[in-house]
Design an enzyme around this catalytic site. Structure first.
Site, PDB file in Angstrom:
ATOM      1  CB  THR A 160      -1.002  -0.026   1.172  1.00  0.00           C
ATOM      2  OG1 THR A 160      -1.955   1.030   1.003  1.00  0.00           O
ATOM      3  CG2 THR A 160      -0.323   0.138   2.525  1.00  0.00           C
ATOM      4  CG  ASN A 161      -0.576   4.598  -1.298  1.00  0.00           C
ATOM      5  OD1 ASN A 161      -1.245   5.338  -0.596  1.00  0.00           O
ATOM      6  ND2 ASN A 161      -1.093   3.919  -2.323  1.00  0.00           N
ATOM      7  NE  ARG A 162       5.801   7.054   3.788  1.00  0.00           N
ATOM      8  CZ  ARG A 162       6.255   6.322   4.800  1.00  0.00           C
ATOM      9  NH1 ARG A 162       5.518   6.145   5.866  1.00  0.00           N
ATOM     10  NH2 ARG A 162       7.452   5.763   4.740  1.00  0.00           N
ATOM     11  CB  SER A 163      -3.108   7.758   0.373  1.00  0.00           C
ATOM     12  OG  SER A 163      -4.366   8.377   0.405  1.00  0.00           O
TER      13      SER A 163
END
Ligand code: CTP
Length: 397
Positions: free
Chosen positions: A207-210
């Site tokens: 995933t990512n930091r959003s």
């Protein structure tokens, strides 16, 4: 934005203490809150509490000569953009259903032409009583809106329907009703938010930091300006906002499916989600075990579909470009490549702005080559500035 006025009717349920939080949240949202309390409500919470929270007079009787209103129920009923009765007891529901106006709250409700939103709170047996259910139907048939009651633990110690709805939900519906004739009324906006998750096995994912904050701010701002909002959200820690359709998704592929289905009749697509560009070639059906893997674990990845580039049929398409270098150049490239109407570029190398932060400093680029630099401001304000640009584009279509 013009100041909006809510007449907050507080009746005698123990949930009256939660109405203080509701009054506070409304006030923080820039709404003028005029509180009207029944005699029973004043036994549970003091009028001075609402007075301090809202900064406005609190009315408790038809004949209070210290308040500024000339004929109280008429002045209040006319100033209201919305009458919100929260909490509303079974007794007040019954009075509203029959048109009884024997105190300031019920008089104001009878006199107002503003929309009425009701948040009931009572014991389960009272809520389920045939009389209350008949009153509910009569009030709904007359155009009054209801939020809740929720199911949960009651003050009596029991468990069931009758609990005061979460304050965030009541606030959301109140803002939606007050914004119903706003500048986005009649338009459907599909907005994505959050960071997608691409599964490796049943418990691991990429995933990512959003955090979803920007997409949620856009969805709430659009709702409050009258839009029909569809929020498609990858996992976040944010509570789903009230007053809109919310579709939770996980992966980029799931997000594409839901965006495709919901965009059929949309006027605007805003892709605020951070969508994974790569996904594991396959998701293991059982948890991967170290013993079964080489020391250097190589995870084959495939490219995902670019949602924004794929969905071309929506009249106005808006993208985000989160960049750590060459922000404007990269954002312009994406605007052209994806044939967008607007792109919002932000510099993710800053700690006080962009992903995860409550504020954003960004630049809006449009298809005609114009550039609008927005200073650091709360994401909700950024959302309204982006929506101003979308309203201008909608006027031209
Ligand atoms: N986007 C999308 N589908 C993808 C990837 C991105 O719809 N598979 C959207 C994002 O929601 C955003 C815009 O495209 O509105 C730009 O996303 P970004 O990740 O910044 O750009 P990419 O085109 O993926 O390019 P790169 O990651 O190489 O910077």
């Amino acid at each position: 934005m013009p100041e909006r006025h809510v007449v907050l009717g507080v009746s005698g349920s123990i949930a009256a203490y939660k109405a203080v939080d509701l009054a506070s949240k409304l006030t923080q949202a820039g709404v003028a809150v005029h509180t009207v309390m029944t005699e029973a409500a004043t036994q549970l919470v003091g009028p001075a509490t609402f007075r301090a929270i809202t900064g406005l007079p609190v009315s408790t009787s038809m004949f209070d000569l210290t308040n500024p209103y000339s004929i109280e129920h008429i002045s209040l009923s006319e100033v209201a953009d919305l009458m919100l009765i929260a909490p509303c007891t079974a007794n007040v529901m019954a009075k509203l259903a029959t048109g009884i106006a024997d105190d300031l709250l019920t008089c104001t409700a009878l006199a107002t032409r503003a929309p009425i939103l009701i948040a009931p709170a009572m014991h389960t047996a009272m809520w389920e009583n045939a009389a209350t259910q008949a009153n509910l139907k009569a009030l709904q048939d007359r155009g009054m809106s209801f939020v809740g009651p929720a199911v949960g633990r009651l003050a009596s110690g029991g468990f069931g329907a009758g609990r005061f709805a979460p304050v965030a939900d009541i606030l959301g519906w109140a803002m939606a009703l007050m914004g119903a004739d706003g500048d986005l009324a009649g338009h459907k906006l599909v907005i994505t938010a959050g960071g997608t998750r691409e599964s490796i096995d049943p418990i691991r994912f990429l995933t990512n930091r959003s955090t979803g904050k920007m997409g949620f701010a856009l969805a709430e701002a659009a709702r409050d300006r009258g839009a029909a909002v569809t929020l498609i959200s990858a996992p976040t820690f944010l509570a789903p906002p009230a007053g809109m359709s919310v579709f939770p998704v996980e992966s980029a592929a799931q997000m594409l499916d839901v965006v495709e289905a919901t965009c059929v009749d949309a006027d605007v697509l805003i892709m605020a989600a951070a969508v994974a560009d790569y996904t594991p070639e396959m998701c293991a059906s059982e948890k991967l075990k170290k013993e079964e893997i080489d020391i250097d674990f190589v995870l084959p990845l495939n490219r995902t579909e670019d949602i924004l580039a794929t969905i071309t049929g929506v009249p106005i398409r808006v993208g985000f470009a989160a960049e750590s270098e060459n922000m404007l150049e990269n954002a312009k490239g994406k605007l052209i490549r994806k044939n967008l109407d607007l792109i919002i570029a932000n510099d993710i190398s800053r700690a006080d702005s962009g992903m995860g932060a409550d504020n954003n400093e960004c630049t809006i680029l449009d298809a005609s080559g114009n550039q609008e630099d927005l200073p650091l401001m709360p994401k909700r304000e950024v959302a309204d500035r982006i929506l101003d640009r979308i309203v201008a584009l909608l006027e031209k279509t």
